[in-house]
Design an enzyme around this catalytic site. Sequence first.
Site, short mmCIF file in Angstrom:
data_model
loop_
_atom_site.label_atom_id
_atom_site.label_comp_id
_atom_site.label_asym_id
_atom_site.label_seq_id
_atom_site.Cartn_x
_atom_site.Cartn_y
_atom_site.Cartn_z
CB CYS A 91 -1.37 0.10 1.28
SG CYS A 91 -1.95 1.14 1.50
CG HIS A 202 -4.37 -3.08 2.77
ND1 HIS A 202 -3.48 -2.72 3.83
CD2 HIS A 202 -4.72 -2.28 2.09
CE1 HIS A 202 -2.72 -1.92 3.67
NE2 HIS A 202 -4.22 -0.84 2.57
CD GLU A 204 -1.89 -5.81 5.08
OE1 GLU A 204 -1.49 -6.53 4.05
OE2 GLU A 204 -1.86 -4.49 5.06
#
Lengths: 224, 257
Positions: A91, A202, A204
């Site tokens: 990001c 993202h 994650e």
Amino acid sequence: MSGNAVHNAKSTVAVIDYGMGNLHSAAKALEHVAPDAQVIVTADPEKILSADRVVFPGVGAIRDCMGEIRRLGLDQVVNEAIKSKPFLAICVGLQSMMTRSEENAGVPCLDLFSGNVKFFGERLKDTDGSVLKVPHMGWNQVSQVQTGHPLWQNIEDNERFYFVHSYYVSVANEKLIAGQTEYGFPFTSVIAQDNVFAVQFHPEKSQHAGLALLGNFMRWNGQS
Amino acid sequence: MGLAKRIIPCLDVDNGRVVKGVQFVDIRDAGDPVEIARRYDEQGADEITFLDITATHEGRATTVKTVEKMASEVFIPLTVGGGIRELDDIRRMLNAGADKIAINSAAVFNPEFVGEAAAKFGSQCIVVAIDAKSVSLPGQPPRWEIFTHGGRKPTGIDAVEWAKKMVDYGAGEILLTSMDRDGTKNGFDLDVTSAISEAVHVPIIASGGVGNLQHLADGVTKGKADAVLAASIFHFAEYTVQEAKEFMAAQGIEMRL
């Protein structure tokens, strides 16, 4: 998560902490995919440079991010780390490696890759004329460009990942593009070169596909 | 092909336990928020929203622990709201692993707070929750106002104007709950949802009133919402998130399946 465990029990991964936003979710996801690895969230240049792998995350406004990166001397550290070891930017981490961002009335970035970070605009339209909301928020598809890259292993082409951003990168050298996403127009959602892999989404927060990508990163030797 | 519409199951949590009742067929302890979040994640939920209705200080500490545990087991975006009044509250929740923070009453009492929060943490993680109620009489042009205190206190503030103002202050998303529909199972208030969605450029989450899968689809197609939030239809295993997504996709809505 893909099934293969990370074999090197002493493997270390440094998550660069410059005090902006939620770096903990990246650390938690790395711990989840590589339970034997040591995940260190740190701003200490020595720890970052001695880790086997480096993750450069980031959320928030670019001016504050760049301010903290420079104040903590992390610009030098990133510059050093991307020369050799497996390096994953996420990001704002990706955006900060470009030449310049349009955000906050224009902010010079690390200039590790030539190109700019641009605003989607508040009047973004889809190809059929319908209005597209900004931030670009939610699950969108990533079309794999550098097919066969080790970080795409076990991830289907056009798999969905979670995005949340209002700015996107535009790279000067198209050979760097490793993934593209459509939002009104095709934009670069992943760049990759040598030991560096940088994503706008993202991983994650991208459930199975994201964890697969992080697992691939934890097994990667940095060669594409 | 492109950005998918989102389905967001919502958990109301009091002192570390899910309230409003959750009844999955095959889990014993249905009140554990982490277990429930894990179940929704398996069903393909696009995000989880965690509304902390705890009033006590001790309960808040429990909330932080619950958020931490949830964020280390469930790898989809997590929004935490309820009782967020200070920048420190936001920082604490982000550090615990929340991705987005919903601000409700604090925004009404102090709109500047939304601006400060967005400047500090970025618009991408600031969700402004709006509780709107219809105030127009039959025959009048439709009008909605902001209510606080769980829909009991009127503020006199026009809901559409308020949404615009919150976006100007830096809200990255609006969580819109119709107080007229909340708990009714009669479907979203599609008029206020589309009015606000068309008035602002940020994504809108529709909330309040879902009783069946068609309501979810209508929220997107007629209400022009970018995401739909529901609690009880998922909690009581009437439908799984997966079934909801397949239903919506069959109506031509872009979904992550």
